[in-house]
Design a protein around this motif. Structure first.
Motif, PDB file in Angstrom:
ATOM      1  N   UNK A 136       0.816  -1.222   0.000  1.00 50.52           N
ATOM      2  CA  UNK A 136       0.000   0.000   0.000  1.00 50.52           C
ATOM      3  C   UNK A 136       0.847   1.267   0.000  1.00 50.52           C
ATOM      4  N   UNK A 137       2.161   1.106   0.009  1.00 50.49           N
ATOM      5  CA  UNK A 137       3.102   2.233  -0.040  1.00 50.49           C
ATOM      6  C   UNK A 137       2.912   3.204   1.134  1.00 50.49           C
ATOM      7  N   UNK A 138       2.799   2.649   2.335  1.00 57.12           N
ATOM      8  CA  UNK A 138       2.789   3.499   3.509  1.00 57.12           C
ATOM      9  C   UNK A 138       4.153   4.152   3.670  1.00 57.12           C
ATOM     10  N   UNK A 139       4.198   5.264   4.367  1.00 57.79           N
ATOM     11  CA  UNK A 139       5.436   6.024   4.539  1.00 57.79           C
ATOM     12  C   UNK A 139       6.515   5.150   5.182  1.00 57.79           C
ATOM     13  N   UNK A 140       7.736   5.159   4.633  1.00 61.10           N
ATOM     14  CA  UNK A 140       8.818   4.341   5.214  1.00 61.10           C
ATOM     15  C   UNK A 140       9.063   4.609   6.693  1.00 61.10           C
ATOM     16  N   UNK A 141       8.855   5.861   7.131  1.00 66.65           N
ATOM     17  CA  UNK A 141       9.034   6.165   8.551  1.00 66.65           C
ATOM     18  C   UNK A 141       8.084   5.337   9.418  1.00 66.65           C
ATOM     19  N   UNK A 142       6.852   5.164   8.946  1.00 70.60           N
ATOM     20  CA  UNK A 142       5.864   4.402   9.709  1.00 70.60           C
ATOM     21  C   UNK A 142       6.218   2.914   9.689  1.00 70.60           C
ATOM     22  N   UNK A 143       6.556   2.400   8.522  1.00 68.78           N
ATOM     23  CA  UNK A 143       6.871   0.972   8.388  1.00 68.78           C
ATOM     24  C   UNK A 143       8.089   0.615   9.233  1.00 68.78           C
ATOM     25  N   UNK A 144       9.110   1.449   9.173  1.00 64.52           N
ATOM     26  CA  UNK A 144      10.333   1.151   9.926  1.00 64.52           C
ATOM     27  C   UNK A 144      10.124   1.328  11.431  1.00 64.52           C
ATOM     28  N   UNK A 145       9.300   2.307  11.823  1.00 61.51           N
ATOM     29  CA  UNK A 145       9.036   2.488  13.252  1.00 61.51           C
ATOM     30  C   UNK A 145       8.357   1.252  13.843  1.00 61.51           C
ATOM     31  N   UNK A 146       7.399   0.689  13.123  1.00 57.76           N
ATOM     32  CA  UNK A 146       6.727  -0.516  13.615  1.00 57.76           C
ATOM     33  C   UNK A 146       7.695  -1.694  13.634  1.00 57.76           C
ATOM     34  N   UNK A 147       8.669  -1.703  12.706  1.00 55.89           N
ATOM     35  CA  UNK A 147       9.690  -2.740  12.749  1.00 55.89           C
ATOM     36  C   UNK A 147      10.509  -2.683  14.029  1.00 55.89           C
TER      37      UNK A 147
ATOM     38  N   UNK B  34      12.763   2.308   3.290  1.00 52.73           N
ATOM     39  CA  UNK B  34      12.821   3.351   2.250  1.00 52.73           C
ATOM     40  C   UNK B  34      13.195   2.745   0.901  1.00 52.73           C
ATOM     41  N   UNK B  35      14.135   1.834   0.887  1.00 55.57           N
ATOM     42  CA  UNK B  35      14.543   1.197  -0.371  1.00 55.57           C
ATOM     43  C   UNK B  35      13.382   0.414  -0.981  1.00 55.57           C
ATOM     44  N   UNK B  36      12.661  -0.348  -0.154  1.00 55.37           N
ATOM     45  CA  UNK B  36      11.516  -1.113  -0.666  1.00 55.37           C
ATOM     46  C   UNK B  36      10.417  -0.188  -1.159  1.00 55.37           C
ATOM     47  N   UNK B  37      10.216   0.933  -0.464  1.00 56.32           N
ATOM     48  CA  UNK B  37       9.191   1.908  -0.865  1.00 56.32           C
ATOM     49  C   UNK B  37       9.495   2.499  -2.236  1.00 56.32           C
ATOM     50  N   UNK B  38      10.787   2.630  -2.556  1.00 55.89           N
ATOM     51  CA  UNK B  38      11.212   3.235  -3.815  1.00 55.89           C
ATOM     52  C   UNK B  38      11.772   2.200  -4.789  1.00 55.89           C
ATOM     53  N   UNK B  39      11.342   0.963  -4.638  1.00 53.20           N
ATOM     54  CA  UNK B  39      11.882  -0.134  -5.451  1.00 53.20           C
ATOM     55  C   UNK B  39      11.633   0.044  -6.941  1.00 53.20           C
ATOM     56  N   UNK B  40      10.665   0.856  -7.311  1.00 57.23           N
ATOM     57  CA  UNK B  40      10.375   1.061  -8.729  1.00 57.23           C
ATOM     58  C   UNK B  40      11.473   1.792  -9.478  1.00 57.23           C
ATOM     59  N   UNK B  41      12.371   2.460  -8.764  1.00 56.50           N
ATOM     60  CA  UNK B  41      13.476   3.169  -9.403  1.00 56.50           C
ATOM     61  C   UNK B  41      14.619   2.194  -9.685  1.00 56.50           C
ATOM     62  N   UNK B  42      15.123   2.198 -10.910  1.00 51.71           N
ATOM     63  CA  UNK B  42      16.195   1.280 -11.283  1.00 51.71           C
ATOM     64  C   UNK B  42      17.426   1.487 -10.421  1.00 51.71           C
TER      65      UNK B  42
END
Length: 328
Positions: free
Chosen positions: A166-177, A269-277
């Motif tokens: 769902x492309x949640x903000x990396x700050x949120x995903x990493x904080x829960x990690x 952050x890397x996974x969130x922006x994985x679409x960039x080569x």
């Protein structure tokens, strides 16, 4: 059971007649899972809130035909000839006992008086538990015995997979990690408390406001004061976008975080922006520089976000050494 298991169970039950009841606290994704399954299969969903019904609503209203009274069923129920779908009885135990009793025949016999639920329609219900401090009425044993009961629980790994999709903000995903205990907590005296839904709300607000600083005073009203304070402290010491880009530009030599919170943020952050080569190529290089357990997390996340990641040379090298960890 965790969300991914519940989804598998519901998909297996979809083709048979027995209805399912999903139990769980508010905000953990009960309704979302039902709608996701239906969307994946192209099935319509009729979302019927039992708490909004009167006991006689399901029966409809009478009309005179040929000197006899016949019942006209309500428009919200599926009609004969409509394509198969899901009749979702959400918040069913928030309805008073008389309304629950009106559902007995529909749930078990798939009919209400003269109305018959068309073939191909599956009944699923959901509700909160009495201990969740939500509005609930005790479900009668007669209605409960008509369902297959499934208990949904919060699972951090499942939520992370969903959050990346769902492309949640990396700050949120990493904080829960870093603080998985804050993904969900029992409601307290405050109206706001952490749930998967409230973290999604927080993520959306971060995007709308352009960052944490602009909405810091709003966040306690989403996840509660305690979780908001911890999140603010996490954000304050987090590496920023410019530092992330510097790592992507020189993945072999750039300084990378060594602390748990920084590594979680980098991988998210890397996974969130994985679409960039460039991000994909840099991630493959970074696999070997990260601690193995985080390299595995990054590899899994990148593969989910960008299946072509498996062709990266760095991933192939990492697989030779740590492939047994990825396939667990």
């Amino acid at each position: 059971m965790k969300p991914s298991r519940l989804k598998d169970v519901l998909e297996s039950m979809l083709g048979q007649r027995w209805p399912a009841f999903i139990w769980g606290p508010p905000g953990i994704g009960k309704s979302s899972i039902v709608h996701a399954i239906a969307a994946e299969r192209g099935l319509p969903v009729i979302d019927l809130r039992a708490s909004l019904l009167d006991p006689t609503d399901l029966r409809g209203i009478p009309a005179i035909e040929g000197g006899r009274a016949v019942w006209c069923p309500p428009a919200f129920l599926p009609r004969e000839g409509e394509p198969p779908g899901v009749l979702f009885l959400d918040e069913i135990n928030a309805a008073p006992p008389l309304v629950q009793a009106s559902l007995y025949q529909l749930v078990l016999d798939r009919r209400v008086g003269e109305y018959v639920l068309p073939e191909g329609w599956w009944i699923v219900a959901a509700g909160n538990r009495q201990q969740d401090r939500a509005v609930t009425f005790r479900m009668s044993s007669a209605l409960a015995n008509r369902f297959v009961h499934l208990d949904l629980e919060v699972d951090v790994e499942d939520w992370r997979d969903w959050a990346l999709t769902r492309r949640l903000q990396p700050l949120v995903v990493s904080f829960i990690g870093v603080r998985p205990q804050l993904l969900w907590q029992e409601p307290g005296d405050s109206a706001a408390y952490p749930t998967p839904r409230s973290w999604q709300m927080l993520s959306d607000l971060l995007g709308s406001f352009g960052g944490h600083k602009a909405c810091a005073d709003v966040l306690p009203g989403i996840v509660g004061a305690g979780a908001a304070i911890e999140f603010a402290a996490f954000v304050k010491k987090a590496i920023n976008e410019r530092q992330m880009r510097a790592i992507v530009d020189d993945p072999k030599n750039a300084e990378i975080p060594t602390g748990l919170d920084g590594i979680y943020l980098l991988t998210s952050w890397l996974a969130h922006n994985a679409g960039e080569m460039a991000v994909s190529q840099a991630s493959a290089e970074l696999l070997g520089r990260l601690p193995p357990e985080f390299g595995v997390v990054l590899a899994r996340d990148m593969l989910k976000a960008r299946p072509g990641f498996l062709r990266e040379a760095g991933y192939k090298d990492f697989l030779k050494t740590h492939g047994h960890l990825i396939t667990r």
